[in-house]
Design a protein around this motif. Structure first.
Motif, PDB file in Angstrom:
ATOM      1  N   LEU A 140     -62.330  92.093 -14.731  1.00  0.00           N
ATOM      2  CA  LEU A 140     -63.374  92.331 -13.735  1.00  0.00           C
ATOM      3  C   LEU A 140     -62.835  93.350 -12.746  1.00  0.00           C
ATOM      4  N   GLU A 141     -63.499  94.485 -12.647  1.00  0.00           N
ATOM      5  CA  GLU A 141     -63.055  95.588 -11.788  1.00  0.00           C
ATOM      6  C   GLU A 141     -61.557  95.864 -12.000  1.00  0.00           C
ATOM      7  N   GLY A 142     -61.160  95.853 -13.267  1.00  0.00           N
ATOM      8  CA  GLY A 142     -59.782  96.201 -13.613  1.00  0.00           C
ATOM      9  C   GLY A 142     -58.795  95.044 -13.527  1.00  0.00           C
ATOM     10  N   ARG A 143     -59.222  93.923 -12.975  1.00  0.00           N
ATOM     11  CA  ARG A 143     -58.309  92.776 -12.819  1.00  0.00           C
ATOM     12  C   ARG A 143     -58.469  91.838 -14.007  1.00  0.00           C
ATOM     13  N   ASP A 144     -57.361  91.408 -14.569  1.00  0.00           N
ATOM     14  CA  ASP A 144     -57.418  90.494 -15.713  1.00  0.00           C
ATOM     15  C   ASP A 144     -57.770  89.088 -15.211  1.00  0.00           C
ATOM     16  N   ILE A 145     -58.982  88.621 -15.555  1.00  0.00           N
ATOM     17  CA  ILE A 145     -59.430  87.294 -15.085  1.00  0.00           C
ATOM     18  C   ILE A 145     -59.485  86.287 -16.232  1.00  0.00           C
ATOM     19  N   THR A 146     -58.884  86.647 -17.377  1.00  0.00           N
ATOM     20  CA  THR A 146     -58.999  85.787 -18.564  1.00  0.00           C
ATOM     21  C   THR A 146     -58.591  84.349 -18.256  1.00  0.00           C
ATOM     22  N   HIS A 147     -57.528  84.199 -17.480  1.00  0.00           N
ATOM     23  CA  HIS A 147     -57.028  82.846 -17.230  1.00  0.00           C
ATOM     24  C   HIS A 147     -57.165  82.444 -15.765  1.00  0.00           C
ATOM     25  N   ALA A 148     -58.009  83.171 -15.036  1.00  0.00           N
ATOM     26  CA  ALA A 148     -58.204  82.832 -13.616  1.00  0.00           C
ATOM     27  C   ALA A 148     -59.083  81.589 -13.513  1.00  0.00           C
ATOM     28  N   PRO A 149     -58.867  80.768 -12.478  1.00  0.00           N
ATOM     29  CA  PRO A 149     -59.735  79.601 -12.299  1.00  0.00           C
ATOM     30  C   PRO A 149     -61.169  80.035 -11.941  1.00  0.00           C
ATOM     31  N   THR A 150     -62.151  79.247 -12.397  1.00  0.00           N
ATOM     32  CA  THR A 150     -63.564  79.585 -12.169  1.00  0.00           C
ATOM     33  C   THR A 150     -63.849  79.844 -10.688  1.00  0.00           C
ATOM     34  N   ALA A 151     -63.312  78.996  -9.809  1.00  0.00           N
ATOM     35  CA  ALA A 151     -63.599  79.133  -8.372  1.00  0.00           C
ATOM     36  C   ALA A 151     -63.154  80.508  -7.864  1.00  0.00           C
ATOM     37  N   SER A 152     -62.028  80.991  -8.343  1.00  0.00           N
ATOM     38  CA  SER A 152     -61.562  82.290  -7.838  1.00  0.00           C
ATOM     39  C   SER A 152     -62.398  83.426  -8.441  1.00  0.00           C
ATOM     40  N   ILE A 153     -62.846  83.273  -9.695  1.00  0.00           N
ATOM     41  CA  ILE A 153     -63.717  84.296 -10.304  1.00  0.00           C
ATOM     42  C   ILE A 153     -65.028  84.384  -9.516  1.00  0.00           C
ATOM     43  N   MET A 154     -65.548  83.211  -9.141  1.00  0.00           N
ATOM     44  CA  MET A 154     -66.831  83.171  -8.429  1.00  0.00           C
ATOM     45  C   MET A 154     -66.723  83.759  -7.023  1.00  0.00           C
ATOM     46  N   ARG A 155     -65.483  83.884  -6.547  1.00  0.00           N
ATOM     47  CA  ARG A 155     -65.296  84.476  -5.220  1.00  0.00           C
ATOM     48  C   ARG A 155     -64.918  85.946  -5.296  1.00  0.00           C
ATOM     49  N   SER A 156     -64.982  86.524  -6.519  1.00  0.00           N
ATOM     50  CA  SER A 156     -64.542  87.915  -6.590  1.00  0.00           C
ATOM     51  C   SER A 156     -65.697  88.874  -6.874  1.00  0.00           C
ATOM     52  N   GLY A 157     -66.867  88.549  -6.320  1.00  0.00           N
ATOM     53  CA  GLY A 157     -67.957  89.513  -6.374  1.00  0.00           C
ATOM     54  C   GLY A 157     -68.951  89.320  -7.497  1.00  0.00           C
ATOM     55  N   ILE A 158     -68.790  88.224  -8.269  1.00  0.00           N
ATOM     56  CA  ILE A 158     -69.747  87.899  -9.335  1.00  0.00           C
ATOM     57  C   ILE A 158     -70.599  86.729  -8.866  1.00  0.00           C
ATOM     58  N   ALA A 159     -71.882  86.735  -9.187  1.00  0.00           N
ATOM     59  CA  ALA A 159     -72.698  85.536  -8.983  1.00  0.00           C
ATOM     60  C   ALA A 159     -73.435  85.255 -10.279  1.00  0.00           C
ATOM     61  N   ILE A 160     -73.608  83.991 -10.598  1.00  0.00           N
ATOM     62  CA  ILE A 160     -74.291  83.642 -11.843  1.00  0.00           C
ATOM     63  C   ILE A 160     -75.559  82.851 -11.549  1.00  0.00           C
ATOM     64  N   VAL A 161     -76.611  83.184 -12.299  1.00  0.00           N
ATOM     65  CA  VAL A 161     -77.852  82.401 -12.251  1.00  0.00           C
ATOM     66  C   VAL A 161     -77.922  81.673 -13.589  1.00  0.00           C
ATOM     67  N   PRO A 162     -77.636  80.371 -13.586  1.00  0.00           N
ATOM     68  CA  PRO A 162     -77.508  79.673 -14.867  1.00  0.00           C
ATOM     69  C   PRO A 162     -78.841  79.448 -15.553  1.00  0.00           C
ATOM     70  N   GLU A 163     -78.753  79.201 -16.861  1.00  0.00           N
ATOM     71  CA  GLU A 163     -79.954  78.865 -17.637  1.00  0.00           C
ATOM     72  C   GLU A 163     -80.587  77.601 -17.053  1.00  0.00           C
ATOM     73  N   GLY A 164     -81.908  77.585 -17.017  1.00  0.00           N
ATOM     74  CA  GLY A 164     -82.590  76.390 -16.510  1.00  0.00           C
ATOM     75  C   GLY A 164     -82.627  76.334 -14.994  1.00  0.00           C
ATOM     76  N   ARG A 165     -82.204  77.440 -14.340  1.00  0.00           N
ATOM     77  CA  ARG A 165     -82.344  77.625 -12.890  1.00  0.00           C
ATOM     78  C   ARG A 165     -81.473  76.703 -12.057  1.00  0.00           C
ATOM     79  N   ARG A 166     -81.552  75.408 -12.287  1.00  0.00           N
ATOM     80  CA  ARG A 166     -80.678  74.451 -11.592  1.00  0.00           C
ATOM     81  C   ARG A 166     -80.661  74.640 -10.079  1.00  0.00           C
ATOM     82  N   VAL A 167     -81.834  74.714  -9.481  1.00  0.00           N
ATOM     83  CA  VAL A 167     -81.881  74.660  -8.017  1.00  0.00           C
ATOM     84  C   VAL A 167     -81.687  73.202  -7.607  1.00  0.00           C
ATOM     85  N   PHE A 168     -81.321  72.982  -6.353  1.00  0.00           N
ATOM     86  CA  PHE A 168     -81.187  71.603  -5.858  1.00  0.00           C
ATOM     87  C   PHE A 168     -82.592  71.141  -5.486  1.00  0.00           C
TER      88      PHE A 168
END
Ligand code: ATP
Length: 233
Positions: free
Chosen positions: A60-88
């Motif tokens: 991601l942007e040149g950084r190897d995130i293959t083995h990065a924890p999900t929480a840190s990936i989610m804090r590095s400029g990516i956001a995901i909208v999951p299947e089925g929307r999953r709003v609260f």
């Protein structure tokens, strides 16, 4: 911006991705199409680090995130909208948005919220409505709005058109086009091949865990194999 290089992903002993390579460049909309069970969600989840690739690499942007924890990936400029929307569903529209800005300061949350309401006036009108009582299309807008609260440079959408009426699907795709105008890179996973490829700068066709084709959205739309398999001939 996002690069997958020869990624293999397993669930236990079962291999779901058999050496997948995909590139999403900054400012693009890239669509990934494929039938049920092709591995689309697995590919997205591998980007998010859950499950992690068993071999190959994700950058991601040149950084190897293959083995990065999900929480840190989610804090590095990516956001995901999951299947089925999953709003609260028990929370209001506003509360759902605040959940999306969880890591930000109050001032940043206010600014992002105002921006989301500019993009989606419908959400502003329904600010105090509980998400579970909204229509499918409104919930999808909320799911996208919530993802935008973290001010991502890239947004990943998993089948945003699923279960929506054609007119609502049209609106959702228009909004996705607007995200690109705002400079947000979009990686879109869809079974609705026609809409997804019409909007995309480039597209990939995933079949049983392998990329079968990749080309511009326009070329894939005109490709006879794609037409037969995904566009009803
Ligand atoms: P759909 O469009 O139906 O959501 P998909 O293209 O997103 O399908 P995946 O959900 O990624 O496909 O599934 C790819 C393969 O991996 C399928 O054979 C599926 O059964 C398998 N699979 C997915 N999740 C798991 C899991 N948690 N454990 C075991 N196998 C799984």
């Amino acid at each position: 911006m996002l690069v997958l290089e020869n990624v293999h992903t397993h669930y236990g002993k079962i291999e779901a991705l058999h050496g997948v390579s995909v590139e999403v460049n900054q400012g693009e909309i890239v669509s990934l199409i494929g039938a049920n069970g092709a591995g689309k969600t697995t590919l997205l989840m591998t980007v998010c680090g859950s499950p992690q690739a068993s071999s190959g690499s994700v950058f991601l942007e040149g950084r190897d995130i293959t083995h990065a924890p999900t929480a840190s990936i989610m804090r590095s400029g990516i956001a995901i909208v999951p299947e089925g929307r999953r709003v609260f569903s028990g929370l209001t529209v506003e509360e759902n948005l605040h959940m999306g800005g969880f890591f930000n300061s109050k001032a940043e949350i206010r600014k992002s919220q105002d921006h989301v309401y500019e993009l989606f006036p419908r959400l502003k009108e329904r600010e105090q409505q509980r998400a579970g009582t909204m229509s499918g299309g409104e919930q999808q807008m909320l799911a996208i709005g919530r993802a935008l609260m973290s001010k991502p440079r890239m947004i990943i959408l998993d089948e945003p058109s699923l279960g929506l009426a054609p007119i609502v699907i049209q609106q959702i795709f228009e909004i996705i086009g607007q995200l690109r105008e705002e400079g947000i890179t979009v990686f879109l996973v869809e079974q609705n091949a026609h809409q997804a490829l019409s909007l995309a700068d480039r597209g990939y066709v995933l079949e049983t865990g392998r990329i079968r084709l990749h080309d511009t959205g326009a070329n894939l739309l005109a490709n006879p194999d794609v037409r037969n398999a995904y566009l009803g001939g």
